[in-house]
Design an enzyme around this catalytic site. Structure first.
Site, PDB file in Angstrom:
ATOM      1  N   LYS A  87       4.071   5.294   1.389  1.00 46.92           N
ATOM      2  CA  LYS A  87       3.113   5.976   0.505  1.00 46.92           C
ATOM      3  C   LYS A  87       3.787   6.820  -0.581  1.00 46.92           C
ATOM      4  CE  LYS A  87      -0.860   4.666   2.333  1.00 46.92           C
ATOM      5  NZ  LYS A  87      -1.797   3.825   1.559  1.00 46.92           N
ATOM      6  N   GLU A 109      -7.494  10.966  -1.460  1.00 48.14           N
ATOM      7  CA  GLU A 109      -8.157  10.711  -0.181  1.00 48.14           C
ATOM      8  C   GLU A 109      -7.071  10.265   0.793  1.00 48.14           C
ATOM      9  OE1 GLU A 109      -6.745   7.021  -0.841  1.00 48.14           O
ATOM     10  OE2 GLU A 109      -7.663   8.230  -2.415  1.00 48.14           O
ATOM     11  N   SER A 376       6.040  -0.377   7.542  1.00 44.82           N
ATOM     12  CA  SER A 376       5.510   0.471   6.464  1.00 44.82           C
ATOM     13  C   SER A 376       5.579   1.969   6.764  1.00 44.82           C
ATOM     14  CB  SER A 376       4.074   0.075   6.144  1.00 44.82           C
ATOM     15  OG  SER A 376       3.277   0.120   7.323  1.00 44.82           O
TER      16      SER A 376
END
Length: 394
Positions: A87, A109, A376
């Site tokens: 991210k 969000e 991830s």
């Protein structure tokens, strides 16, 4: 693959009220202006290298490969990035864009909290006000990440309506943007939402696939046979997939959460079990009722718990360039344990869906074949949840 209106085949677009149209058009113009600007690229690369810690390693999972007795398994170690997931790649890119646009207030969000933590981190570094919307249910599931965000100076707003999960957090963030457009940048965390967000997020996440391609050519002197990644909204997957799309010999597999099983309806697998519709201002495969409204989803992984999916994934499914499969909660937990045991790597529950698929595939493939799986994120945030899951299901 996307035209100027942000369509991927029939998917994508921007179905938004007039108030948002102008904001999105301005965002698109600014993004297109800076993405190829050399000073922007240099600044982004500096932070990706010296702050995030890129390139992330492409690790040969030798023990797991040996144990499964089939294809060679490589893992793209996004879990080793600063903040513990992919991210941060997008958060740094978008915060630099916000900085160039002269904005001082950033909203986002988050589901699992990883995007929220990455956003809060980037905002702390650039001294920007940061507000994170998070479904009340997710704030309970991911209490540690809530504290991390607050520690980083962000204000976390629990969203108490609807299913109190990611969908409702996105609704709340979009409402805030319309009200505060003049001084606010909305940092969307996945390849979803109205155009230009899927394009922007893919652009900043493609570093994953570009590095993986270079690394595998260096290690094996050829491209992989398969690339595998989990898909919620789909940013880690699109980041890995996009640089390989033209390499037709590479098979692409996206892994959705089957939750308690596709047949139970308690899942979050719109590509495997949904149909096209419009959600959050864009068209994609989604889980919906007979009136086209999103229905409640379920996944053990908060970051995959979303009724829609990126429009480009929807397009890759329809064109057959990518195959999408689904993995159940219990299979993901088994993979979580297996990778921890076998390689000493605790994966995020989201990533565990991709690992579970690789565990199914690898033994059926030849020893000379190669799989790259996208790891991830790391699983620290999920250890308590998995502990309770095992206790309740043993």
């Amino acid at each position: 693959m996307s035209n100027s209106r942000g369509y991927y085949g029939e998917f994508g677009g921007a179905f938004v009220p007039p108030g948002l149209e102008k904001i999105l058009k301005n965002l698109e113009e600014e993004f297109l202006r800076y993405k190829d600007d050399q000073s922007f690229i240099d600044e982004l690369n500096y932070y990706l290298r010296d702050y995030v810690g890129r390139p992330s390693p492409l690790y040969f999972a030798e023990q797991l490969t040996k144990k499964l007795g089939g294809a060679k398994i490589y893992l793209k170690r996004e879990d080793l990035n600063h903040t513990g997931s992919h991210k941060i790649n997008n958060a740094i890119g978008q915060v630099l864009l916000a900085k160039r646009m002269g904005v001082k207030r950033v909203i986002a969000e988050t589901g699992a909290g990883q995007h929220g933590v990455a956003t809060a981190t980037a905002c702390a570094m650039f001294n920007m006000e940061c507000i994170i919307y998070m479904g009340e249910l997710d704030t309970q599931r991911q209490a540690l990440n809530v504290f991390r965000m607050e520690l980083l100076g962000a204000k976390v707003v629990p969203v108490k309506r609807g299913t109190r999960s990611l969908k409702d957090a996105v609704d709340a963030a979009l409402e805030d943007l319309v009200e505060n457009a003049d001084n606010t940048y909305y940092m969307l965390g996945s390849v979803v939402g109205p155009h230009p967000y899927p394009l922007i997020v893919r652009h900043f996440q493609s570093v994953i696939g570009r590095e993986a391609k270079e690394q595998i050519l260096e290690k094996e002197n050829r491209l992989p046979d398969y690339i595998v990644a989990c898909v919620g909204g789909g940013s880690n997957a699109m980041g890995l997939f996009y640089p390989f799309i033209e390499d037709k010999e590479v098979k692409i597999i996206g892994v959705e959460p089957a939750g308690l099983g596709l047949e139970t309806g308690k899942h979050a697998a719109p590509l495997c079990a949904g149909k096209p519709g419009v959600i959050h201002g864009f068209k994609c495969y989604m889980m919906q009722d007979e009136n086209g409204n999103p229905i409640p989803t379920h996944s053990i992984a908060a970051g995959l718990d979303y009724p829609g999916v990126g429009p480009e994934h929807s397009y890759l499914k329809d064109t057959g360039r990518a195959e999408y499969v689904a993995i159940k909660d219990d299979e993901a937990v088994e993979a979580f344990k297996e990778l921890s045991n076998t390689e000493g790597i605790i994966p995020a529950l989201e990533s565990s869906h991709a690992i579970a698929q690789i565990i199914k595939m690898a033994p059926k493939l030849d020893k000379n074949q190669i799989i790259i799986g996208n790891l991830s994120g790391r699983g620290d945030k999920d250890v308590q949840q998995v502990k309770e899951y095992i206790k309740n299901n043993s």
